[in-house]
Design an enzyme around this catalytic site. Sequence first.
Site, mmCIF file in Angstrom:
data_model
loop_
_atom_site.group_PDB
_atom_site.id
_atom_site.type_symbol
_atom_site.label_atom_id
_atom_site.label_comp_id
_atom_site.label_asym_id
_atom_site.label_seq_id
_atom_site.Cartn_x
_atom_site.Cartn_y
_atom_site.Cartn_z
ATOM 1 N N LYS A 161 47.649 50.089 32.528
ATOM 2 C CA LYS A 161 46.676 48.988 32.522
ATOM 3 C C LYS A 161 46.668 48.311 33.887
ATOM 4 O O LYS A 161 47.723 47.874 34.368
ATOM 5 C CB LYS A 161 47.072 47.969 31.438
ATOM 6 C CG LYS A 161 46.223 46.712 31.429
ATOM 7 C CD LYS A 161 46.550 45.834 30.244
ATOM 8 C CE LYS A 161 45.706 44.590 30.203
ATOM 9 N NZ LYS A 161 46.117 43.563 31.162
ATOM 10 N N GLY A 178 37.873 42.845 30.990
ATOM 11 C CA GLY A 178 37.497 41.889 32.044
ATOM 12 C C GLY A 178 36.032 41.516 31.983
ATOM 13 O O GLY A 178 35.168 42.338 32.299
ATOM 14 N N TYR A 221 55.676 44.868 29.977
ATOM 15 C CA TYR A 221 56.008 44.457 31.336
ATOM 16 C C TYR A 221 57.389 45.054 31.587
ATOM 17 O O TYR A 221 58.354 44.674 30.918
ATOM 18 C CB TYR A 221 56.087 42.926 31.440
ATOM 19 C CG TYR A 221 54.747 42.231 31.575
ATOM 20 C CD1 TYR A 221 53.813 42.648 32.508
ATOM 21 C CD2 TYR A 221 54.442 41.130 30.785
ATOM 22 C CE1 TYR A 221 52.598 41.993 32.643
ATOM 23 C CE2 TYR A 221 53.228 40.460 30.912
ATOM 24 C CZ TYR A 221 52.311 40.903 31.848
ATOM 25 O OH TYR A 221 51.109 40.260 31.982
ATOM 26 N N GLY A 243 49.356 36.761 26.337
ATOM 27 C CA GLY A 243 50.609 36.137 25.908
ATOM 28 C C GLY A 243 50.368 34.826 25.165
ATOM 29 O O GLY A 243 49.288 34.249 25.213
ATOM 30 N N HIS A 247 43.302 42.228 35.275
ATOM 31 C CA HIS A 247 44.077 41.204 34.597
ATOM 32 C C HIS A 247 43.233 39.927 34.383
ATOM 33 O O HIS A 247 43.741 38.811 34.440
ATOM 34 C CB HIS A 247 45.335 40.872 35.406
ATOM 35 C CG HIS A 247 46.549 40.609 34.566
ATOM 36 N ND1 HIS A 247 47.520 41.547 34.362
ATOM 37 C CD2 HIS A 247 46.950 39.520 33.878
ATOM 38 C CE1 HIS A 247 48.473 41.037 33.599
ATOM 39 N NE2 HIS A 247 48.139 39.808 33.281
ATOM 40 N N SER A 304 51.147 41.807 23.371
ATOM 41 C CA SER A 304 51.726 41.525 24.691
ATOM 42 C C SER A 304 53.245 41.467 24.654
ATOM 43 O O SER A 304 53.848 41.057 23.657
ATOM 44 C CB SER A 304 51.182 40.180 25.183
ATOM 45 O OG SER A 304 51.955 39.697 26.248
ATOM 46 N N THR A 316 51.649 47.693 32.013
ATOM 47 C CA THR A 316 50.820 46.906 32.931
ATOM 48 C C THR A 316 51.341 47.104 34.345
ATOM 49 O O THR A 316 52.511 46.840 34.631
ATOM 50 C CB THR A 316 50.850 45.421 32.530
ATOM 51 O OG1 THR A 316 50.302 45.302 31.212
ATOM 52 C CG2 THR A 316 50.044 44.558 33.480
HETATM 53 C C1 LIG Z 1 45.907 33.809 28.776
HETATM 54 C C2 LIG Z 1 46.040 35.240 29.199
HETATM 55 C C3 LIG Z 1 47.261 35.877 29.045
HETATM 56 C C4 LIG Z 1 47.394 37.225 29.407
HETATM 57 N N1 LIG Z 1 48.583 37.856 29.185
HETATM 58 C C5 LIG Z 1 48.683 39.177 29.484
HETATM 59 C C6 LIG Z 1 49.879 39.877 29.171
HETATM 60 O O1 LIG Z 1 50.821 39.334 28.614
HETATM 61 N N2 LIG Z 1 49.942 41.183 29.514
HETATM 62 C C7 LIG Z 1 48.896 41.848 30.131
HETATM 63 O O2 LIG Z 1 49.015 43.034 30.430
HETATM 64 N N3 LIG Z 1 47.749 41.199 30.399
HETATM 65 C C8 LIG Z 1 47.602 39.893 30.086
HETATM 66 N N4 LIG Z 1 46.431 39.254 30.337
HETATM 67 C C9 LIG Z 1 45.276 40.022 30.863
HETATM 68 C C10 LIG Z 1 44.439 40.583 29.704
HETATM 69 O O3 LIG Z 1 45.126 41.628 29.056
HETATM 70 C C11 LIG Z 1 43.095 41.147 30.172
HETATM 71 O O4 LIG Z 1 43.326 42.038 31.234
HETATM 72 C C12 LIG Z 1 42.089 40.088 30.597
HETATM 73 O O5 LIG Z 1 42.249 38.901 29.872
HETATM 74 C C13 LIG Z 1 40.680 40.627 30.388
HETATM 75 O O6 LIG Z 1 39.734 39.727 30.857
HETATM 76 P P1 LIG Z 1 38.915 38.725 29.910
HETATM 77 O O7 LIG Z 1 39.835 37.603 29.600
HETATM 78 O O8 LIG Z 1 37.768 38.338 30.770
HETATM 79 O O9 LIG Z 1 38.477 39.486 28.672
HETATM 80 C C14 LIG Z 1 46.281 37.915 29.980
HETATM 81 C C15 LIG Z 1 45.067 37.250 30.140
HETATM 82 C C16 LIG Z 1 44.938 35.938 29.745
HETATM 83 C C17 LIG Z 1 43.594 35.270 29.901
#
Ligand SMILES: Cc1cc2nc3c(=O)[nH]c(=O)nc-3n(C[C@H](O)[C@H](O)[C@H](O)COP(=O)(O)O)c2cc1C
Length: 427
Positions: free
Chosen positions: A283, A339, A189, A138, A307, A165, A215
């Site tokens: 997800k 991740g 979401y 996001g 996440h 997102s 998600t």
């Molecule tokens: C700042 C931030 C915002 C995120 N926002 C969302 C989101 O809006 N929707 C979602 O499904 N996952 C969100 N995630 C999770 C990411 O999609 C993802 O699962 C995760 O960042 C992967 O790990 P990594 O940061 O180590 O690559 C977010 C992660 C971060 C770090």
Amino acid sequence: MQKDQYRIQTTSYYSSIFTLSSTLKCSYQVLFGFAYSYEGADMPLACLTDFEAHARERLSKSSWDYIEGGADEGITRDDNVAAFKNTSMCKTGQESQEHQSPRIRLRPRYLRDVSEVDLRTTIQGEEISAPICIAPTGFHCLAWPDGEMSTARAAQAAGTCYITSSYASCSLEDIVTTAPRGLRWFQLYVHPERQLNKQLIQRVEALGFRALVITVDVPILGNRRQDIRNQLNLMMNLMQASIHSTKERNSIPHLQMSPISTSLCWNDLSWFQSMTRLPIILKGILTKEDAELAVKHNVHGIIVSNHGGRQLDGVAASIDALTEVVAAVKGKIEVYLDGGVRTGNDVLKALALGAKCVFLGRPILWGLAYKGEHGVKEVLNILKNELHISMALTGKDPLVIYTLVIRSAKVMFAEVKGHTLRTKEEL
Ligand SMILES: Cc1cc2nc3c(=O)[nH]c(=O)nc-3n(C[C@H](O)[C@H](O)[C@H](O)COP(=O)(O)O)c2cc1C
């Protein structure tokens, strides 16, 4: 406190933050006081952790904390990265191998022609230039003024998939207009009001998004201590800015920052399937039980994800959960991973353990914070080059020795090739 009361409080607490933030669009830099110039970056950045260090310097504390933060003690967040490197280990008084994370080591094969390494693959039938895509995160405007628009252009140029997102800070229409040929999936979401989901899905479909990523690991938001600590400033800043940004507020689609359903269940999936022809990807799946249910409910794919360690702290690192999920789906649907992916070797290990591709979360935001679109392109390029090298040096096929340290300190080897996992006895 009653469960329902707690739920309402939690939801409204976060939704008020997000509703306020939705008024801001690209005036985030005013709020968070970060610099966008990259004049100081005279040394080329050579790996993704260089981008991380750079972003840490550039972003304000509250933006950095929001991006880097994990839930609670951050154990899973750190474990995501460490598990790829085999440094993750729980110490319970005395160091015990019972608690060691599985070791993953590459197993090179030589004297194979590696003059051409083809990184292309397909996801849901669409070709991407490499198995490295962009996870939904996001508020990209926290990292760069035009936020998701830069991300979308970079993804299009790189020929990869960008999951937008639900909490994007730019409108979906702007994202599509700026990169009309890019492969985009939409992350949903699920909103408590069904009809609003329907409207959004129809809009997403009409805009040419090619898959719906639901998600599942956010029935409520995880407990992020740093965001709570920074909250006062964040809220004050948001309120100040909202006074100056009426025009922007009106241009933000309401649903993009909306609350999340706390009651979504497996049986609800058929409702989503009845209204869209888009493939549905779940997800946040981490267990074989849920993977089997996903197959049973006819979804088209799974993203193994925790996440980024931002939801339930203490769950398995994504790479450690991958094998269980891949085994459970028995090749019936595609499995992806996100991740802790930070190097080409990490990508290779995920592929070897059965992921069709990986998705990057934080590294994309570090790229944005560095140079917007160009920074994201650089992040993707560096990882692609690293993967190329890793594949050439291992003999092209993703061959990996997966060394599982089990209870009795016995070592079991399994060679993994493509989606087939063979134990030592079969080798
Ligand atoms: C700042 C931030 C915002 C995120 N926002 C969302 C989101 O809006 N929707 C979602 O499904 N996952 C969100 N995630 C999770 C990411 O999609 C993802 O699962 C995760 O960042 C992967 O790990 P990594 O940061 O180590 O690559 C977010 C992660 C971060 C770090």
